[in-house]
Scaffold this motif. Sequence first.
Motif, short mmCIF file in Angstrom:
data_model
loop_
_atom_site.label_atom_id
_atom_site.label_comp_id
_atom_site.label_asym_id
_atom_site.label_seq_id
_atom_site.Cartn_x
_atom_site.Cartn_y
_atom_site.Cartn_z
N ARG A 207 10.56 14.41 27.68
CA ARG A 207 10.97 13.25 26.36
C ARG A 207 8.94 13.57 26.35
O ARG A 207 8.39 13.92 27.41
CB ARG A 207 10.84 11.65 27.17
CG ARG A 207 12.09 11.17 27.73
CD ARG A 207 12.11 9.60 28.29
NE ARG A 207 12.46 8.97 26.87
CZ ARG A 207 13.52 9.08 26.27
NH1 ARG A 207 14.86 9.80 26.52
NH2 ARG A 207 12.99 7.82 25.41
N TYR B 13 11.07 17.01 32.85
CA TYR B 13 12.25 16.18 33.45
C TYR B 13 12.81 17.83 34.23
O TYR B 13 13.44 17.66 35.33
CB TYR B 13 13.31 15.40 32.68
CG TYR B 13 12.92 13.91 32.69
CD1 TYR B 13 13.33 13.37 31.38
CD2 TYR B 13 11.49 13.58 33.62
CE1 TYR B 13 13.14 12.33 30.90
CE2 TYR B 13 11.44 12.17 32.76
CZ TYR B 13 11.97 11.46 31.23
OH TYR B 13 11.23 10.52 30.91
N ASN C 232 14.78 13.52 25.10
CA ASN C 232 15.02 14.02 23.69
C ASN C 232 13.84 15.02 22.95
O ASN C 232 13.13 14.47 21.23
CB ASN C 232 15.42 12.31 22.97
CG ASN C 232 13.68 11.93 23.22
OD1 ASN C 232 12.48 12.38 23.71
ND2 ASN C 232 13.37 10.74 23.10
N PHE D 7 20.56 14.10 31.25
CA PHE D 7 19.74 12.57 30.72
C PHE D 7 18.44 12.53 30.69
O PHE D 7 17.23 13.06 30.94
CB PHE D 7 20.29 11.76 32.11
CG PHE D 7 21.61 11.87 32.66
CD1 PHE D 7 21.79 13.06 33.37
CD2 PHE D 7 22.85 11.94 31.52
CE1 PHE D 7 23.67 12.65 33.74
CE2 PHE D 7 24.01 11.45 31.57
CZ PHE D 7 24.54 12.34 32.89
N ASN D 8 17.81 11.70 29.90
CA ASN D 8 16.66 11.19 29.25
C ASN D 8 16.48 11.65 28.69
O ASN D 8 14.52 12.05 29.13
CB ASN D 8 16.63 10.26 29.98
CG ASN D 8 17.42 9.32 30.99
OD1 ASN D 8 17.80 8.16 30.53
ND2 ASN D 8 17.82 9.04 32.04
#
Length: 121
Positions: free
Chosen positions: A99, A109, A32, A29-30
Amino acid sequence: QVQLVESGGGLVQAGGSLNLSCAASGTIFNVNAVGWYRQAPGKQRALVARITYGHSTNYADSVKGRFTISRDSAKNTVYLQMNSLKPEDTAVYYCAAGRPYNDLDLVPYYWGQGTQVTVSS
């Protein structure tokens, strides 16, 4: 559970090449962007290459022109092709997913476990 698994490290002579892989599994998740970091003994971990999911790439000056980061989205794998290796490239290489931040930075992360790269002179 998210896992990042690096492979492809090893011992190579100066001037040689290695291709590192970072394979991701699990639901992420989250994220990119993915970055490759390295940490030599006694030094801080530093980001050397980053790729966004839009395939924008950035490199540290120390590896620019020698290293290439790429991503195969179908395989959930990011690669770091390292050419013209130098003894000062010797380090543990880690991949991280997160990110993008600034021109060459990452808010990580998730981390891989690292793979050793040793370049002999």
